[in-house]
Design a protein around this motif. Structure first.
Motif, PDB file in Angstrom:
ATOM      1  N   HIS A 120       0.840  -1.192   0.000  1.00 42.02           N
ATOM      2  CA  HIS A 120       0.000   0.000   0.000  1.00 42.02           C
ATOM      3  C   HIS A 120       0.878   1.246   0.000  1.00 42.02           C
ATOM      4  CE1 HIS A 120      -2.413   3.248   1.769  1.00 42.02           C
ATOM      5  NE2 HIS A 120      -3.509   2.587   1.425  1.00 42.02           N
ATOM      6  N   ASN A 121       1.947   1.212   0.791  1.00 42.61           N
ATOM      7  CA  ASN A 121       2.982   2.253   0.864  1.00 42.61           C
ATOM      8  C   ASN A 121       2.571   3.530   1.586  1.00 42.61           C
ATOM      9  OD1 ASN A 121       5.068   0.784  -0.418  1.00 42.61           O
ATOM     10  ND2 ASN A 121       4.225   1.286  -2.430  1.00 42.61           N
ATOM     11  N   ASP A 122       1.355   3.596   2.089  1.00 43.29           N
ATOM     12  CA  ASP A 122       0.927   4.808   2.791  1.00 43.29           C
ATOM     13  C   ASP A 122      -0.055   4.457   3.907  1.00 43.29           C
ATOM     14  OD1 ASP A 122       1.016   7.522   3.289  1.00 43.29           O
ATOM     15  OD2 ASP A 122      -0.370   8.075   1.689  1.00 43.29           O
ATOM     16  N   ILE A 123       0.215   3.345   4.606  1.00 39.62           N
ATOM     17  CA  ILE A 123      -0.655   2.942   5.711  1.00 39.62           C
ATOM     18  C   ILE A 123      -0.330   3.819   6.910  1.00 39.62           C
ATOM     19  CG2 ILE A 123      -1.362   1.078   7.248  1.00 39.62           C
ATOM     20  CD1 ILE A 123      -0.544  -0.894   5.039  1.00 39.62           C
ATOM     21  N   ALA A 124      -1.280   4.657   7.282  1.00 39.88           N
ATOM     22  CA  ALA A 124      -1.083   5.657   8.326  1.00 39.88           C
ATOM     23  C   ALA A 124      -2.451   6.037   8.886  1.00 39.88           C
ATOM     24  CB  ALA A 124      -0.382   6.888   7.754  1.00 39.88           C
ATOM     25  N   PRO A 125      -2.495   6.663  10.067  1.00 44.35           N
ATOM     26  CA  PRO A 125      -3.788   7.026  10.646  1.00 44.35           C
ATOM     27  C   PRO A 125      -4.679   7.858   9.734  1.00 44.35           C
ATOM     28  CG  PRO A 125      -2.088   7.201  12.309  1.00 44.35           C
ATOM     29  CD  PRO A 125      -1.386   6.926  11.009  1.00 44.35           C
ATOM     30  N   TYR A 126      -4.091   8.678   8.877  1.00 42.80           N
ATOM     31  CA  TYR A 126      -4.895   9.511   7.989  1.00 42.80           C
ATOM     32  C   TYR A 126      -5.477   8.734   6.812  1.00 42.80           C
ATOM     33  CZ  TYR A 126      -0.125   9.727   6.059  1.00 42.80           C
ATOM     34  OH  TYR A 126       1.140   9.404   5.623  1.00 42.80           O
ATOM     35  N   ASN A 127      -5.080   7.474   6.653  1.00 41.88           N
ATOM     36  CA  ASN A 127      -5.581   6.663   5.549  1.00 41.88           C
ATOM     37  C   ASN A 127      -6.339   5.420   6.004  1.00 41.88           C
ATOM     38  OD1 ASN A 127      -4.795   8.263   3.403  1.00 41.88           O
ATOM     39  ND2 ASN A 127      -2.780   7.314   3.228  1.00 41.88           N
TER      40      ASN A 127
END
Length: 213
Positions: free
Chosen positions: A85-92
């Motif tokens: 995914h490369n952008d697994i973060a709380p905002y996503n």
């Protein structure tokens, strides 16, 4: 990205379904209900961190069977082994209580490795981009490692600077090549803002490392 989401739809929960494009060429996806944690005012709970990582483990198991020649938008990663995914973060991601119920913003998906994916989760979900204290950081790194399995928390911690530096080096290059999203990040102060946070983390790593077992 649509091919990836179509592949994941019957295999991985909590991902959007591609509905297609409208008459103006705008992408249409299903809505994922849930609460997004405001990372500027609160932390994920340990249980939420574990839920994110548990979902990631299932995603990685499923995506191992997916191949695609691209092109992918994200920056080239060394020796990739799967599509991350490369952008697994709380905002996503979004939650129902402590349970993850949605993962969105798949536009940066592309070749990566499980360790780099976990390193980015650690950067954002511990979070290592700011100082929460070495003991708390070590505990939450241990949650990530024990939930995913196969990596020591020290491996994840030490992978973070390299993973984040790849991103920071790539932002201006992608912006210069015409990626509007990266142009927007430049306008918001990247990569300088995160470069400062990364330099601070590098100074804190020994203290965190000493608390890992």
């Amino acid at each position: 990205m649509h091919d990836l989401l179509d592949y994941l739809a019957p295999r991985v929960p909590h991902v959007p379904t591609v509905l297609g494009l409208d008459d103006l060429g705008r992408e249409s996806l299903t809505y994922l209900p849930g609460r997004v944690v405001d990372i500027d005012t609160e932390l994920l709970t340990d249980e939420q961190v574990a839920s994110v990582v548990g979902w990631t483990r299932g995603f990685h198991a499923a995506v191992a069977g997916f191949t695609h020649p691209g092109p992918w938008r994200y920056f080239p990663m060394p020796s990739p082994t799967l599509i991350g995914h490369n952008d697994i973060a709380p905002y996503n991601v979004c939650f129902d209580g402590n349970e993850l119920v949605g993962v969105f913003d798949w536009d940066l998906a592309g070749p990566s490795t499980p360790l780099f994916e976990l390193a980015f989760i650690a950067w954002n979900c511990v979070p290592l981009w700011r100082d929460i204290g070495p003991q708390a950081a070590a505990r939450r790194l241990t949650v990530i490692a024990s939930t995913y399995s196969g990596f020591h928390p020290r491996q994840i911690l030490r992978a973070v600077p390299r993973r984040i530096q790849i991103m920071l080096d790539g932002i201006p290059l992608a912006a210069a090549a015409g990626d509007q999203g990266m142009v927007n990040l430049l306008a918001l102060g990247e990569p300088g803002r995160s470069q400062s946070a990364l330099a601070d983390l590098v100074e804190r790593i020994p203290a965190i490392d000493r608390r890992l077992h």
